[in-house]
Enzyme design. Structure first.
Site, PDB file in Angstrom:
ATOM      1  N   LYS A 197      -0.716  -4.293  -3.442  1.00 64.03           N
ATOM      2  CA  LYS A 197      -2.212  -4.101  -3.099  1.00 64.03           C
ATOM      3  C   LYS A 197      -2.411  -2.657  -3.694  1.00 64.03           C
ATOM      4  CE  LYS A 197      -5.608  -3.469   0.603  1.00 64.03           C
ATOM      5  NZ  LYS A 197      -6.054  -2.120   0.029  1.00 64.03           N
ATOM      6  N   SER A 217       0.785  -1.259   0.108  1.00 62.71           N
ATOM      7  CA  SER A 217       0.176   0.082  -0.217  1.00 62.71           C
ATOM      8  C   SER A 217       0.860   1.247   0.110  1.00 62.71           C
ATOM      9  CB  SER A 217      -0.898  -0.107   1.188  1.00 62.71           C
ATOM     10  OG  SER A 217      -1.782   0.876   1.234  1.00 62.71           O
ATOM     11  N   ASP A 259      10.305   5.865  -9.902  1.00 61.89           N
ATOM     12  CA  ASP A 259      10.188   6.739 -11.062  1.00 61.89           C
ATOM     13  C   ASP A 259      10.827   8.061 -11.188  1.00 61.89           C
ATOM     14  OD1 ASP A 259       8.204   4.947 -11.715  1.00 61.89           O
ATOM     15  OD2 ASP A 259       6.329   6.058 -10.865  1.00 61.89           O
TER      16      ASP A 259
END
Length: 732
Positions: free
Chosen positions: A530, A505, A516
């Protein structure tokens, strides 16, 4: 008595008992749906149809999936129903959609009542046979299949009788093994207990005999009779609410694994957990067929601090206090298991578990945990410095352990300036590490199951100078962009994030953003996956937890199902097929949305080939990494071989001893390479583990080896990269 005599006795007895089935069925008090349950069914279907993130078509395809989920919840091992029994209710495959939408629950309840008749009749069949004082023969070449999830349904009752003959023999053999060894390993009856996932199972009040004493056939029969009578008593306590929860959760789990119906009692328990005022052991549990499996541990909770319970362990019995009676929870409903484990702060609970890395599913161990509550202090971030020798000099790498993304919501909402949060604590720890002249910082987020989304956003902001962190897409396709709005950074030097399969999460959002942005390295294992958001809504009777949104990285990739892939992977003892989103039935798929514009802070991928080469060279010489790799390979090998168990006493002993010998050899190779004394048995290993006390698992040599290697990789990275200046542009 010849080896085949017990089998012939059992078969003959079956023929006599089967003639009594109609009478048994007639005497069964059938459970019937209530008006509240009918309305809850209508509202649940409406919620799925109009509120779920994914479009849900209430049609024949969904109806068939609900029926399959219902079959799995009732008879996952195909041990009670025949193909003819299933066909008798095959109309539900295409009619459950209309029935549940209209609140017409009579036929689903009829199916449940039929199943319960079969279940009770089988237990009565076993009890009656055992009361005939049969003998048990543990020779021959019989083997009992241990996983029949994908097996065909039995064509006849005679096929089920043969399966239960083997299961009964396995139950007796297990008791014989437990009682006959001078240094017995606790055993689990893996094949004979209830498979049902939604009906209360029975307390197993069987007492283990003294070491070295061997049970007679009559004593084995008496213990098994008591076990099955208790199972029978418990299943007869089922009520209409139990059946409603079973049916509606078959409906919700046909959509996705995180959407579920909560009965009034389940809803109350869920509310207590969300307020973190639940007094227990701090373990998140999930149903796994007839077992309850540990899915993760609450950071800072009693179970994690004890170091005795681990993800993927299965709980088979629970006892209160230091000497309370151990009660079997195999086949028991999840909420009932939670209730048995829950208790006042400071009290003790004993759990009999099958360890995740058990060499044989018949081997269990009993642990003791002191119940407690979880506070912010228990989850607080902490730091340390790892010193490495390079070119004759001591280099320092900082480590910040982040167990969860926490915030004192009450203080924050009250407008207090000094409220406690994970971001604020990490900022202070960064300042502390700067003063210790570290060359880089590793954020250890192993086992971090998530927490406050705002904290994941703000913590990313400690390492970037403003920018987006995550996209959230709702059921209507609208995308909200979240990010850091504060200028400046707390740390602009080399960094890495260490994750594992239990990082989920919010920790996946953090790791994905760092990856990124090219801000640092991601090390360890593929994360949980998840990437969905659930909300809780009231129904007229109970509540529904509904998946309403999905997380996406700023690159446009979802964190759902695939999680975050590390730049450099480590071997893992956690089986991805048992733990993680991809291990859950009907998990939502991975997909993408459009990427957003963001700055690139670095290009770690330029150095990955060289970093992996240097890592592999160290790992090949590191006894702990060698052990971890071989142990993971052995676990996969044992998993592939564990589709059946021998019903020959001597063969079963040989198989157990061979598997234990393999693991023992691996551990002693590791110890020998490190100059540590070897151990003689797994009993000694468990004793040493218990003596290590709280926190032993977190500070274990294996855990520390991964942390030390992460520091070494980060030091390599710091040496390879030139002084970084942010590159303007987008992330495409």
């Amino acid at each position: 008595m010849s080896p085949s005599s017990p089998a012939r006795q059992l078969m003959a007895f079956a023929l006599c008992l089967l003639t009594a089935l109609p009478a048994l069925a007639a005497e069964q008090n059938a459970l019937e749906p209530t008006d509240e349950g009918r309305q809850a069914s209508r509202e649940t279907v409406q919620s799925l149809q109009y509120g779920h993130y994914e479009p849900v078509s209430i049609d024949d395809a969904w109806s068939n999936e609900v029926f399959e989920r219902l079959l799995t919840m009732l008879d996952s091992q195909h041990a009670y129903l025949t193909r003819q029994d299933v066909a008798r209710f095959s109309d539900l495959r295409s009619s459950l959609d209309e029935m549940l939408a209209d609140g017409d629950l009579d036929r689903p309840y009829e199916f449940y009542n039929f199943y319960q008749q079969r279940f009770e009749s089988r237990l009565e069949w076993l009890i009656s046979y055992l009361e005939s004082k049969p003998g048990f023969d543990f020779t021959g070449n019989d083997r009992l299949p241990t996983n029949l999830d994908d097996a065909d349904w039995a064509e006849t009752s005679a096929e089920l009788d043969e399966l239960w003959r083997k299961r009964l023999k396995n139950a007796a053999l297990t008791l014989s093994l437990t009682s006959g060894e001078s240094d017995p390993q606790p055993q689990l009856d893996s094949g004979i207990l209830s498979e049902i996932a939604s009906i209360p199972a029975t307390p197993d009040v069987t007492e283990k005999p003294a070491q070295g004493d061997s049970l007679s056939d009559d004593e084995i029969s008496e213990q098994l009779i008591e076990r099955y009578r208790n199972q029978l008593n418990r299943v007869r306590q089922s009520n209409p609410e139990d059946v409603l929860s079973l049916i509606l959760n078959a409906a919700t789990s046909a959509v996705d694994p995180h959407t579920e119906y909560l009965s009034p009692s389940r809803g109350e328990s869920f509310d207590i957990q969300m307020r973190l005022s639940l007094e227990g052991i701090g373990a998140l549990l999930q149903q796994d067929g007839e077992y309850v499996r540990v899915s993760s541990l609450v950071s800072g909770g009693p179970a994690e601090r004890s170091g005795q319970l681990r993800p993927a362990d299965r709980i088979v019995a629970v006892g209160n206090g230091e000497s309370g009676e151990m009660t079997s929870v195999i086949g028991m409903r999840l909420d009932e298991v939670v209730e048995r484990i829950r208790g006042p702060k400071g009290s003790k609970v004993r759990l009999e578990i099958i360890p995740a890395n058990a060499v044989d599913v018949t081997q269990t161990r009993t642990i003791e945990i002191t119940r407690d509550t979880v506070s912010l202090e228990d989850q607080a971030a902490s730091s340390e410095v790892i010193e490495l020798q390079r070119d004759g000099e001591t280099q320092r790498i900082g480590v910040i352990r982040v167990p969860a993304f926490y915030v004192d919501f009450d203080a924050w909402q009250a407008g207090e300036e000094d409220y406690r949060s994970s971001t604020r604590d990490v900022h202070q720890l960064i300042d502390k590490l700067k003063q210790q002249d570290v060359e880089g910082i590793v954020l250890d987020m192993r086992g971090n199951g998530g927490g406050a989304l705002q904290e994941a956003n703000s913590m990313v902001g400690l390492f970037i100078d403003r920018g987006p962190t995550v996209q959230v897409r709702d059921a209507r396709g609208r995308i909200n962009l979240y990010g850091d709005t504060d200028r400046g950074v707390a740390w602009d030097g080399p960094m890495a994030v260490l994750v594992d399969r239990l990082s989920a999460s919010a920790s996946e959002i953090f790791a994905g953003a760092i990856q990124d942005y090219g801000r640092g390295l991601i090390l360890g294992n593929q994360t949980f996956g998840k990437g969905t958001v659930q909300t809780l809504s009231d129904l007229s009777h109970g509540e529904i937890k509904l998946t309403r949104a999905k997380f996406y990285r700023i690159s446009g990739e979802s964190t759902q199902l695939r999680g975050v892939e590390p730049d450099i992977s480590y071997p893992s003892l956690i089986d991805d097929e048992q733990i993680g989103e991809s291990a859950l039935v009907n998990a939502l798929p991975w997909d993408t949305v459009r990427s957003v514009n963001y700055r690139q802070y670095g290009h770690p991928q330029r150095f990955l080939d060289q970093l992996r080469t240097q890592h592999n060279q160290r790992a090949e010489q590191n006894p702990n990494f060698i052990y971890l790799t071989r142990e993971a390979e052995l676990a996969q090998q044992l998993q592939a071989q564990s589709n059946s168990v021998s019903l020959n006493l001597e063969q079963r002993k040989r198989e157990m001893q061979a598997r234990e010998a393999e693991q023992l050899a691996l551990e002693n190779q590791r110890r020998s390479a490190l100059g540590l004394p070897e151990i003689k048995s797994w009993t000694q290993a468990r004793e040493e583990e218990m003596e290590a006390g709280p926190g032993a698992d977190e500070d274990s040599p294996i855990q520390q080896a991964a942390l030390n290697e992460s520091a070494a990789i980060l030091l390599d990275y710091a040496r390879l990269q030139s002084p970084s200046q942010p590159d303007a542009g987008d992330g495409n």
